[in-house]
Design an enzyme around this catalytic site. Structure first.
Site, PDB file in Angstrom:
ATOM      1  N   LEU A  59       0.811  -1.224   0.000  1.00 29.45           N
ATOM      2  CA  LEU A  59       0.000   0.000   0.000  1.00 29.45           C
ATOM      3  C   LEU A  59       0.849   1.280   0.000  1.00 29.45           C
ATOM      4  O   LEU A  59       0.316   2.365  -0.221  1.00 29.45           O
ATOM      5  CB  LEU A  59      -0.972  -0.008   1.184  1.00 29.45           C
ATOM      6  CG  LEU A  59      -2.108  -1.050   1.081  1.00 29.45           C
ATOM      7  CD1 LEU A  59      -2.961  -1.048   2.341  1.00 29.45           C
ATOM      8  CD2 LEU A  59      -2.975  -0.793  -0.152  1.00 29.45           C
ATOM      9  N   ARG A  60       2.135   1.185   0.294  1.00 25.66           N
ATOM     10  CA  ARG A  60       3.091   2.306   0.159  1.00 25.66           C
ATOM     11  C   ARG A  60       2.925   3.449   1.150  1.00 25.66           C
ATOM     12  O   ARG A  60       3.652   4.450   1.059  1.00 25.66           O
ATOM     13  CB  ARG A  60       3.066   2.893  -1.268  1.00 25.66           C
ATOM     14  CG  ARG A  60       3.292   1.880  -2.383  1.00 25.66           C
ATOM     15  CD  ARG A  60       4.610   1.174  -2.300  1.00 25.66           C
ATOM     16  NE  ARG A  60       4.857   0.358  -3.482  1.00 25.66           N
ATOM     17  CZ  ARG A  60       5.542  -0.778  -3.461  1.00 25.66           C
ATOM     18  NH1 ARG A  60       6.046  -1.240  -2.322  1.00 25.66           N
ATOM     19  NH2 ARG A  60       5.724  -1.455  -4.566  1.00 25.66           N
ATOM     20  N   ASN A  90       7.012  -3.346   3.836  1.00 27.97           N
ATOM     21  CA  ASN A  90       8.144  -2.590   3.280  1.00 27.97           C
ATOM     22  C   ASN A  90       7.774  -1.158   2.922  1.00 27.97           C
ATOM     23  O   ASN A  90       7.974  -0.690   1.807  1.00 27.97           O
ATOM     24  CB  ASN A  90       8.768  -3.321   2.081  1.00 27.97           C
ATOM     25  CG  ASN A  90       7.835  -3.463   0.897  1.00 27.97           C
ATOM     26  OD1 ASN A  90       6.619  -3.394   1.050  1.00 27.97           O
ATOM     27  ND2 ASN A  90       8.392  -3.667  -0.282  1.00 27.97           N
ATOM     28  N   HIS A 177       9.836 -14.289   1.607  1.00 27.69           N
ATOM     29  CA  HIS A 177      10.186 -13.934   0.229  1.00 27.69           C
ATOM     30  C   HIS A 177      11.410 -14.794  -0.095  1.00 27.69           C
ATOM     31  O   HIS A 177      12.516 -14.487   0.349  1.00 27.69           O
ATOM     32  CB  HIS A 177      10.500 -12.436   0.170  1.00 27.69           C
ATOM     33  CG  HIS A 177      11.074 -11.970  -1.126  1.00 27.69           C
ATOM     34  ND1 HIS A 177      10.435 -11.049  -1.931  1.00 27.69           N
ATOM     35  CD2 HIS A 177      12.231 -12.269  -1.765  1.00 27.69           C
ATOM     36  CE1 HIS A 177      11.182 -10.810  -3.006  1.00 27.69           C
ATOM     37  NE2 HIS A 177      12.277 -11.538  -2.926  1.00 27.69           N
ATOM     38  N   ASN A 276       9.665  -9.167  -9.139  1.00 25.45           N
ATOM     39  CA  ASN A 276      10.491 -10.041  -8.316  1.00 25.45           C
ATOM     40  C   ASN A 276       9.617 -10.948  -7.453  1.00 25.45           C
ATOM     41  O   ASN A 276       8.855 -10.426  -6.639  1.00 25.45           O
ATOM     42  CB  ASN A 276      11.402  -9.189  -7.420  1.00 25.45           C
ATOM     43  CG  ASN A 276      12.474 -10.019  -6.775  1.00 25.45           C
ATOM     44  OD1 ASN A 276      12.778 -11.114  -7.247  1.00 25.45           O
ATOM     45  ND2 ASN A 276      13.046  -9.520  -5.701  1.00 25.45           N
ATOM     46  N   ASP A 303       0.343  -9.628  -4.799  1.00 25.54           N
ATOM     47  CA  ASP A 303       1.612  -8.885  -4.761  1.00 25.54           C
ATOM     48  C   ASP A 303       1.443  -7.538  -5.484  1.00 25.54           C
ATOM     49  O   ASP A 303       2.356  -7.072  -6.177  1.00 25.54           O
ATOM     50  CB  ASP A 303       2.776  -9.684  -5.347  1.00 25.54           C
ATOM     51  CG  ASP A 303       4.141  -9.109  -4.947  1.00 25.54           C
ATOM     52  OD1 ASP A 303       4.179  -8.148  -4.146  1.00 25.54           O
ATOM     53  OD2 ASP A 303       5.158  -9.617  -5.443  1.00 25.54           O
TER      54      ASP A 303
HETATM   55  O1  DOR Z   1       8.179  -7.243  -7.540  1.00 27.49           O
HETATM   56  C1  DOR Z   1       8.171  -7.028  -6.351  1.00 27.49           C
HETATM   57  N1  DOR Z   1       7.817  -5.827  -5.852  1.00 27.49           N
HETATM   58  N2  DOR Z   1       8.527  -8.003  -5.522  1.00 27.49           N
HETATM   59  C2  DOR Z   1       8.690  -7.797  -4.201  1.00 27.49           C
HETATM   60  O2  DOR Z   1       9.019  -8.738  -3.515  1.00 27.49           O
HETATM   61  C3  DOR Z   1       8.498  -6.450  -3.628  1.00 27.49           C
HETATM   62  C4  DOR Z   1       7.601  -5.654  -4.460  1.00 27.49           C
HETATM   63  C5  DOR Z   1       7.587  -4.188  -4.127  1.00 27.49           C
HETATM   64  O3  DOR Z   1       7.565  -3.824  -2.955  1.00 27.49           O
HETATM   65  O4  DOR Z   1       7.539  -3.386  -5.058  1.00 27.49           O
HETATM   66 ZN    ZN Z   2       5.480  -8.279  -2.390  1.00 25.28          ZN
END
Ligand code: DOR
Ligand code: ZN
Length: 425
Positions: A59-60, A90, A177, A276, A303
């Site tokens: 959600l940033r 994160n 992860h 990723n 994701d």
């Molecule tokens: O592609 C990804 N983006 N993989 C992750 O594990 C983190 C995520 C992100 O936070 O943008």
């Molecule tokens: Zn993720």
């Protein structure tokens, strides 16, 4: 509280019937219902599912509100048929304290569009060195049960063991992860034929498989719950299959994009396809689809990874990995599996709700249960226009693709969050 009479709806693929929502719950499900005080929703041809639950959403907020906020991500989720999302840790600052997880949880309540359940970081600052305050986050108002350093692997086996031991006391889960960092240094895409041809450094399947193999052994040793994020390879499926056969307490997710898109997308050098773990091969996709149908992989998780234009529309090597997912996930599931509604309900709602311990979610519409559900029109076809998405970001890999299905309405405890395909607030 307004009552809603939903007429002619197929509940999880069953014969058409009527469904009455009153006082936050499903009051009745049967043919020929009438209720003078209710707003009628003609749901002929629509399918009702328990509200979708996403175990893996970025959600940033706090930190990158230009890419997504709790509110904009919640709106995207509701429009995608979700009623609950688990918000990854994160952020900036990282959600590694009771204070930050409570902030995210409170913002989710204020937005009021989906239940936002924060995930706590496993290690301080996602640095992989010291355990975060797992207990304080569990005891906080947010009641954290899932912990993850997603974006980073908890690579140190001793730390991973300690984390598994710690959460066992309150039946918590470590969501890993799975990426052995020494095997993916400088990696830009899946290691294989395409990466060789393009001359891009590869991310080998074994970097994921080795960590999953290690972690299922650790989870078995400790007797604790492990969840594997975004499984992407056929080899990982085999490791999980064996672990589950032995009774290891492991669950796993696959993303919509890993079920549909291959590493050939990198030939475009369009960074929208950088993610990723990376997009893999057609053989991996086939194995992932089969594993999901069988239950070796338990759930679809998006994701959802919004990124601002400047972080995504640049050279491949500099672009951040990640793709939007919330507003397209059900359509991808329909595209891949067709109208297998029970499978979709199981993998996108019931099981993720159970893994996350979210009561009141993942329950099929039936008399007396919370009216937390979504209505999809499987006959609809829509062309994905990035500018029309509710997310603050635009990095969908499905731009201008025609996808099946459309969310017509979503209800959270009897209140509509989406009606006529539009967000209510
Ligand atoms: O592609 C990804 N983006 N993989 C992750 O594990 C983190 C995520 C992100 O936070 O943008
Ligand atoms: Zn993720």
């Amino acid at each position: 509280m307004t009552a809603y009479l939903i007429t002619g709806v197929s509940v999880v693929g069953g014969e058409p019937t009527d469904l009455l929502i009153r006082d936050g719950v499903v009051a009745a499900v049967c043919d020929g219902l009438a209720a003078d005080d209710a707003t009628v929703v003609d749901a002929t041809g629509l399918v009702a599912l328990p509200g979708l639950v996403d175990l893996h959403t970025h959600l940033r907020e706090p930190g990158r509100e230009d890419a997504e906020t709790v509110e904009s991500g919640s709106r995207a989720a509701a429009l995608g048929g979700y009623t609950a999302v688990c918000a990854m840790a994160n952020t900036s600052p990282v959600a590694d304290t009771a204070g930050v997880v409570e902030q995210v949880w409170r913002l989710g309540r204020e937005a009021g569009l989906v239940d936002v359940q924060p995930i706590g970081a496993v290690t301080v600052g996602l640095a992989g060195e010291r355990l975060a305050e797992l207990g304080a986050m569990a005891d906080s108002a947010a009641g954290v049960r899932i912990f993850s350093d997603d974006g980073h692997c908890v690579a140190d086996p001793r730390l991973m063991r300690r984390a598994l031991e710690y959460v066992k006391a309150f039946d918590g889960v470590i969501a890993q992860h799975a990426e052995e960092p020494r095997l993916t240094e400088g990696a830009q895409m899946h290691e294989g034929e395409v990466s060789t041809r393009l001359g891009l450094t590869g991310w080998p399947a074994v970097a994921e498989e080795a960590i999953i193999a290690r972690d299922v052994l650790l989870a078995e040793h400790v007797g604790s719950r492990l969840h594997v994020c975004h499984v992407s390879t056929a080899g990982s499926v085999e490791v999980l299959r064996q672990a589950k056969a032995r009774g290891v307490r492991v669950t796993a997710e696959v993303t919509p994009h890993h079920l549909l898109l291959t590493d050939a997308k990198a030939e475009s050098y369009d960074p929208v396809f950088k993610v990723n773990p990376p997009l893999r091969t057609a053989a991996d996709i086939a194995a992932l689809r089969e594993a999901l149908a069988e239950g070796v992989i338990d759930i679809i998780a998006t994701d959802h990874a919004p990124h601002a234009v400047e972080d995504k529309e640049c050279e491949w090597a500099y672009a951040r990995p990640g793709m939007l997912g919330l507003e397209t996930a059900l359509s991808i599931a329909l595209d891949v599996f067709g109208p297998r509604w029970d499978l979709i309900a199981e993998r996108m709602s019931r099981t993720p709700a159970r893994i996350a311990g979210l009561t009141g979610h993942g329950v099929d519409p039936a008399p007396g249960v919370p009216a937390t559900l979504t209505l999809d029109d499987p006959a609809a076809r829509r062309v994905i226009e990035p500018a029309e998405l509710a997310s603050r970001s635009r990095n969908t890999p499905y731009a201008r693709m025609t996808l099946p299905g459309r969310i017509v309405a979503t209800f959270l405890r009897g209140e509509p969050t989406v009606l006529d395909g539009k967000a209510v607030k």
